[in-house]
Design a protein around this motif. Structure first.
Motif, short mmCIF file in Angstrom:
data_model
loop_
_atom_site.label_atom_id
_atom_site.label_comp_id
_atom_site.label_asym_id
_atom_site.label_seq_id
_atom_site.Cartn_x
_atom_site.Cartn_y
_atom_site.Cartn_z
N MET A 279 72.53 54.01 130.58
CA MET A 279 73.40 52.85 130.57
C MET A 279 73.71 52.35 131.99
O MET A 279 73.68 51.15 132.27
N ALA A 280 73.99 53.28 132.89
CA ALA A 280 74.32 52.88 134.26
C ALA A 280 73.14 52.21 134.94
O ALA A 280 73.30 51.21 135.65
N ALA A 281 71.93 52.73 134.73
CA ALA A 281 70.74 52.13 135.33
C ALA A 281 70.49 50.74 134.77
O ALA A 281 70.13 49.80 135.52
N ALA A 282 70.65 50.57 133.46
CA ALA A 282 70.44 49.26 132.85
C ALA A 282 71.45 48.24 133.37
O ALA A 282 71.09 47.09 133.69
N LEU A 283 72.71 48.64 133.48
CA LEU A 283 73.72 47.73 133.98
C LEU A 283 73.51 47.41 135.46
O LEU A 283 73.75 46.28 135.90
N LYS A 284 73.04 48.39 136.22
CA LYS A 284 72.75 48.14 137.63
C LYS A 284 71.65 47.08 137.78
O LYS A 284 71.75 46.17 138.62
N ALA B 84 73.19 43.68 136.93
CA ALA B 84 74.08 43.23 138.00
C ALA B 84 73.29 42.77 139.22
O ALA B 84 73.66 41.77 139.87
N ALA B 85 72.20 43.47 139.54
CA ALA B 85 71.39 43.09 140.69
C ALA B 85 70.74 41.72 140.47
O ALA B 85 70.68 40.89 141.38
N ARG B 86 70.24 41.49 139.25
CA ARG B 86 69.63 40.19 138.96
C ARG B 86 70.63 39.05 139.07
O ARG B 86 70.28 37.94 139.49
N GLU C 1 73.58 40.41 129.64
CA GLU C 1 73.13 39.53 130.71
C GLU C 1 73.44 38.07 130.40
O GLU C 1 73.91 37.32 131.27
N GLY C 2 73.18 37.65 129.17
CA GLY C 2 73.48 36.27 128.81
C GLY C 2 74.96 35.95 128.92
O GLY C 2 75.36 34.88 129.41
N LEU C 3 75.81 36.88 128.47
CA LEU C 3 77.26 36.68 128.57
C LEU C 3 77.69 36.59 130.02
O LEU C 3 78.47 35.69 130.40
N LEU C 4 77.19 37.49 130.85
CA LEU C 4 77.59 37.48 132.26
C LEU C 4 77.12 36.23 132.98
O LEU C 4 77.83 35.69 133.84
N ARG C 5 75.94 35.75 132.66
CA ARG C 5 75.46 34.50 133.27
C ARG C 5 76.44 33.36 133.00
O ARG C 5 76.77 32.57 133.88
N ARG C 6 76.88 33.27 131.75
CA ARG C 6 77.82 32.22 131.40
C ARG C 6 79.16 32.42 132.12
O ARG C 6 79.76 31.46 132.61
N LEU C 7 79.62 33.67 132.20
CA LEU C 7 80.89 33.93 132.88
C LEU C 7 80.82 33.59 134.36
O LEU C 7 81.79 33.07 134.93
N LEU C 8 79.70 33.84 134.98
CA LEU C 8 79.55 33.51 136.40
C LEU C 8 79.59 32.00 136.61
O LEU C 8 80.12 31.51 137.62
N ASP C 9 79.04 31.24 135.67
CA ASP C 9 79.13 29.77 135.75
C ASP C 9 80.59 29.34 135.68
O ASP C 9 81.04 28.48 136.45
N PHE C 10 81.35 29.92 134.74
CA PHE C 10 82.77 29.60 134.62
C PHE C 10 83.52 29.99 135.88
O PHE C 10 84.42 29.27 136.33
N ASP C 11 83.18 31.14 136.44
CA ASP C 11 83.87 31.62 137.64
C ASP C 11 83.66 30.68 138.82
O ASP C 11 84.60 30.38 139.56
#
Length: 282
Positions: free
Chosen positions: A44-49, A52-54, A267-277
């Motif tokens: 899990m940690a490797a996948a999230l890393k 996050a890097a992307r 990843e899809g959720l985080l991409r959208r959140l970064l746009d909002f941020d």
């Protein structure tokens, strides 16, 4: 007679290389609810890393060695502190990812601190003075979850216990407020109120905010379909970070499965959140 001013939290808090600040780009605390095994934690940690890097987002890996507040005594609690410590240390050294874990009593703080970057105070325990002071005295970042029973402005007293013990590296996390039976509600006004009244970086816990405490009788339920809704709202208001529990197969997870986000959707959720941020902080 001069009266010394109360120490205030640092407006920017670093956990490893990850920086949390209410005006800084969004950071992430993420991982499975429960530490299941060494192999699963590294997977899990490797996948999230990689995710996050992307995306270019700072990541703190979260997992719990003991779920001490399970609804039923028969529910799985985790592998325990002694078995978890070398796993935490190896994730930090091998993957270079900061680690966060919950602690539940004062004696655990000094034991856990050398292996992690952030000690987290569970919401039910956020007013336990001895626990807060013991966590503060380790020198580690302390993330305190706001109790479901507290108003956001009440967290100023909680934070003062930590800073008064000599530790200004404090995060405060909003995770919903009790609203009737087996239900939580998220008041987005709490986010700027927490920032204003505590002075600490504010985190929004998007997955525990959709939890239904005790909603399945002997375990908690949840409505994970609303995690993106609340996360987008919180990030649009403006926060230092989001806390999102995730699992490759939430429906088979030993705890909090109903409110965890499937890893494939992160990843899809985080991409959208970064746009909002970016919109919120421009």
């Amino acid at each position: 007679m001069n009266i010394a001013a109360e120490p205030v939290p640092n407006p920017i808090v670093a956990a490893g290389t990850v920086r949390f600040g209410n005006a800084l780009p969004l950071a992430l605390i993420a991982g499975p609810c429960q530490l299941e095994s060494r192999a699963h934690a590294f997977e899990m940690a490797a996948a999230l890393k990689e995710i996050a890097a992307r995306l270019g987002i700072g990541l703190v890996y979260k997992t719990s060695f003991d779920k001490a507040n399970r609804t039923s005594a028969r529910s799985a609690r985790g592998i325990g502190l002694e078995a978890a410590l070398p796993i935490f240390a190896d994730i930090r050294s091998s993957l270079g990812v900061p680690v966060l874990t919950d602690i539940h009593d004062a004696a655990q703080c000094a034991l856990a601190a050398p292996a992690v970057d952030v000690l987290q105070i569970p919401a039910f325990l956020c007013r336990q003075t001895d626990l807060l002071v013991a966590a503060a005295k380790t020198g580690r970042v302390v993330n305190v979850k706001k109790g479901q029973f507290l108003a956001p402005w009440d967290m100023a007293n909680v934070v003062a216990k930590i800073t008064g013990a000599g530790n200004r590296n404090v995060l405060v996390t909003e995770r919903g407020a009790s609203f009737g039976y087996n239900t939580l509600v998220s008041d987005m006004r709490a986010l700027p109120i927490l920032a204003r009244t505590t002075g600490a970086p504010v985190i929004f816990d998007a997955t525990h905010s959709v939890q239904q405490p005790g909603g399945q009788g002997t375990s908690s339920g949840g409505e994970r379909e609303f995690v993106p809704v609340l996360a987008r709202a919180a990030v649009a208001v403006g926060v230092a970070g989001v806390f999102i529990e995730t699992h490759q197969d939430p429906d088979r997870a030993p705890s909090d499965g109903p409110n965890m986000v499937p890893l494939r959707d992160m990843e899809g959720l985080l991409r959208r959140l970064l746009d909002f941020d970016r919109l919120a902080k421009q």
